[in-house]
Scaffold this motif. Structure first.
Motif, PDB file in Angstrom:
ATOM      1  N   GLY A 468       0.453  -1.600  -0.253  1.00 35.55           N
ATOM      2  CA  GLY A 468      -0.156  -0.883   0.100  1.00 35.55           C
ATOM      3  C   GLY A 468       0.591   1.003  -0.363  1.00 35.55           C
ATOM      4  N   GLU A 482      -8.312   2.240   1.113  1.00 37.17           N
ATOM      5  CA  GLU A 482      -8.838   1.300   2.265  1.00 37.17           C
ATOM      6  C   GLU A 482     -10.133   1.700   2.191  1.00 37.17           C
ATOM      7  OE1 GLU A 482      -8.116  -0.664   6.865  1.00 37.17           O
ATOM      8  OE2 GLU A 482      -6.883   0.357   5.946  1.00 37.17           O
ATOM      9  N   LYS A 526      -9.743  -3.122   0.268  1.00 39.03           N
ATOM     10  CA  LYS A 526      -8.219  -2.551  -0.786  1.00 39.03           C
ATOM     11  C   LYS A 526      -8.467  -2.458  -1.631  1.00 39.03           C
ATOM     12  CE  LYS A 526      -4.900  -2.919   3.185  1.00 39.03           C
ATOM     13  NZ  LYS A 526      -3.794  -3.928   3.214  1.00 39.03           N
TER      14      LYS A 526
END
Length: 592
Positions: A468, A482, A526
């Motif tokens: 991420g 997210e 996500k």
């Protein structure tokens, strides 16, 4: 021979002569006449009135207060004739009534002329006393006995003394007198004479006559002067009894004389050397001394540096940190304290002192230990409309302004997450020792996500990593988000690896209208998206899944051919998807 004839009065003539004689005598009834004592028999005096009759008077009527000397035969006296003859053939006479009649005549004349009369207090009655004014009885009210109320009047009784007649009513037989008026008049004359012989600046001796909370009255020999408590000594005197006692002889200086009211102001300290002379040399500014706390008020405490010299520690100069505390909770009366001279005014006789200046300045100590940029931790002491107050080391308070709570959220919103007593970490932004302020920041514990980064201008198409990472954030960058909250109108998301949050609108959730349904997503899931807006000045970032899908479609068409080359759109997208799956860096994290 000649004959002589004699006149023989008839019965009628005798009766006429007798009536004439009695008529003349009756004219004396009800008046005061003179008579001579012809005999004294036991307790009675026989008085010849010269009217061919005698009367008897009790010897007691010739006695009384202020009347001395024994009555003897041959004395001429005045008596009141009530009746010429009683059943015994004697005249009814009275010495008391004669004296009373005589006194009333004299008293009326004295009353008209406002003259004083002499009398004797001989008895006590309700509300006052009775006074014998040489036969006439007068009433002396208790309030008119003396200038000041007196408890025991015994020494004044049976003593001849002057009185002033206040009121007379002969018909009712009432007389009201005053002794107080005579004393006041006599005192006024005496005071006037004494005051005339006194001068301002004169030094004389007197005796302390009375003591009050505000001073002492000193008898200067017939007139009182006031020695005010502030003029007893150069030092602070809380009550005159600390220095003076009743009956003590004191040497005083006449400060002021009011010849109209006869008021005299006295001073004792004026006879002593003025300790304020040369005060600036004795107590220079910034010098430190030890003194004793003499008085505590709401606005500070007075400290005696030497007898007659006091300085004030203002409440603002008592403590570095205790700002809204009563001085009595910092120092106590009679306590010995170290102070620093802040200001000296010899004209106004004032010295400003500081107590906190003799102690270590906690702001200086804090600034030395925690320079700007240091990280600190403290308890939330208070929440206000403009920020948080944090208790720090050394009783120092620091403030976190609303604007320094969070990089992206409004301070008014973020402050609601804090409550009194919470432990908070912050960074020192500034320390102002003079203004005694420490500025803190909570958001400064992390870097500003909108701050420009080195090399950010390069690399337009960075891809998100599996963890991420945000890469170089700018418009067109691909990021992993997210899901924070699912709403009817779209998704609240956070860009993974950053502090950025954004809202993806419903129509930005997918390219196909059928897939633009928020319920397809779950909190914590996500998803990949494309940055469509990155405005540092407005501190705003927008992301879109739809924009990412459209961009990928264009890229796939450009790389694997177009529909015109004979390949279907599905084939082209399938080939692009397979190529992306074979590349770990471009792996999608969604379930689609």
């Amino acid at each position: 021979m000649a004959s002589t004839s004699t006149y023989a009065p008839s019965r009628e003539d005798f009766a006429a002569l007798l009536d004439e004689s009695y008529g003349q005598n009756e004219a004396f009834e009800g008046s005061v006449i003179k008579g001579k004592v012809v005999a004294i028999e036991k307790d009675v005096a026989v008085v010849d009135l010269g009217l061919k009759t005698e009367g008897r008077v009790s010897l007691k009527e010739f006695q009384g207060p202020g009347r001395e000397g024994a009555l003897k035969v041959g004395d001429e006296v005045e008596v009141y004739l009530e009746r010429i003859e009683n059943a015994l053939g004697e005249a009814v006479i009275s010495r008391d009534k004669a004296r009373r009649e005589e006194s009333w005549v004299k008293l009326e004349k004295a009353f008209e002329k406002q003259e004083k009369v002499e009398g004797i207090i001989f008895n006590q009655v309700k509300g006052g006393f009775t006074v014998d004014l040489d036969g006439a009885v007068a009433f002396l009210p208790r309030s008119q006995v003396d200038i000041r109320p007196i408890r025991d009047v015994t020494p004044l009784m049976q003593v001849p003394q002057p009185f002033q007649i206040l009121k007379m009513d002969r018909r009712r037989g009432n007389i009201v007198v005053s002794r107080r008026t005579v004393l006041e008049e006599s005192r006024a004359e005496q005071r006037h004479e004494i005051v005339a012989n006194l001068e301002e600046g004169q030094v004389i001796e007197g005796m302390v006559k009375n003591i009050t909370d505000y001073g002492a009255f000193v008898d200067l020999g017939g007139i009182d002067g006031l020695l005010h408590v502030t003029d007893i000594a150069w030092r602070r005197v809380n009550h005159p009894t600390e220095v003076l006692t009743i009956g003590q002889t004191v040497r005083v200086k006449i400060i002021k004389i009011n010849h109209e009211t006869h008021r005299i102001s006295l001073g004792v300290k004026q006879l002593l050397e003025d300790p304020w002379q040369g005060i600036e040399a004795k107590y220079p500014v910034d010098a430190r001394f030890q003194g004793r706390v003499t008085n505590i008020t709401d606005y500070g405490a007075f400290v005696e540096l030497e007898p007659g010299i006091e300085g004030l520690i203002h409440v603002s100069e008592m403590s570095w940190t205790k700002k809204n505390v009563h001085p009595g909770k910092i120092v106590a009366t009679s306590q010995e304290v170290d102070v620093q001279v802040l200001e000296v005014d010899p004209v106004k006789r004032r010295i400003s002192l500081g107590l906190k200046q003799t102690l270590a300045n906690p702001w200086e100590a804090f600034a030395e230990k925690f320079p700007i940029g240091s990280e600190v931790e403290g308890e939330v002491k208070n929440k206000t409309e403009f920020g948080l107050f944090i208790g720090l080391e050394g009783d120092v308070d620091g403030m976190v302004h609303l604007s320094d709570l969070d990089w992206s959220k409004p301070g008014e919103q973020v402050i609601e997450d804090y409550k009194k007593g919470d432990m908070v970490k912050a960074k020192v932004l500034d320390v102002d020792i003079e203004k005694e302020r420490v500025s803190l920041g909570v958001k400064q514990l992390t870097s500003d996500p909108f701050a420009a980064r080195p090399g950010e201008a390069a690399g337009a198409g960075a891809k998100p990593s599996e963890e991420g990472g945000s890469g170089e954030l700018k418009k067109g960058s691909v990021v992993t988000c997210e899901v924070l909250e699912v709403k009817d109108g779209g998704l609240d998301v956070k860009i993974v690896g950053t502090e950025f949050t954004a809202f993806i609108k419903r129509n930005e959730l997918a390219r196909d209208r059928a897939d633009q349904r928020p319920e397809r997503f779950a909190v914590g899931e996500k998803v990949d998206a494309r940055i469509t807006l990155f405005d540092r000045r407005a501190r705003k970032v927008s992301v879109s899944i739809k924009a990412l899908e459209v961009a990928e479609e264009k890229e796939a068409i450009a790389q694997y051919g177009s529909a015109d080359s004979g390949a279907s759109l599905g084939d082209i997208l399938g080939a692009a998807l397979k190529a992306r799956e074979d590349t770990p860096k471009g792996k999608k994290t969604s379930d689609e």
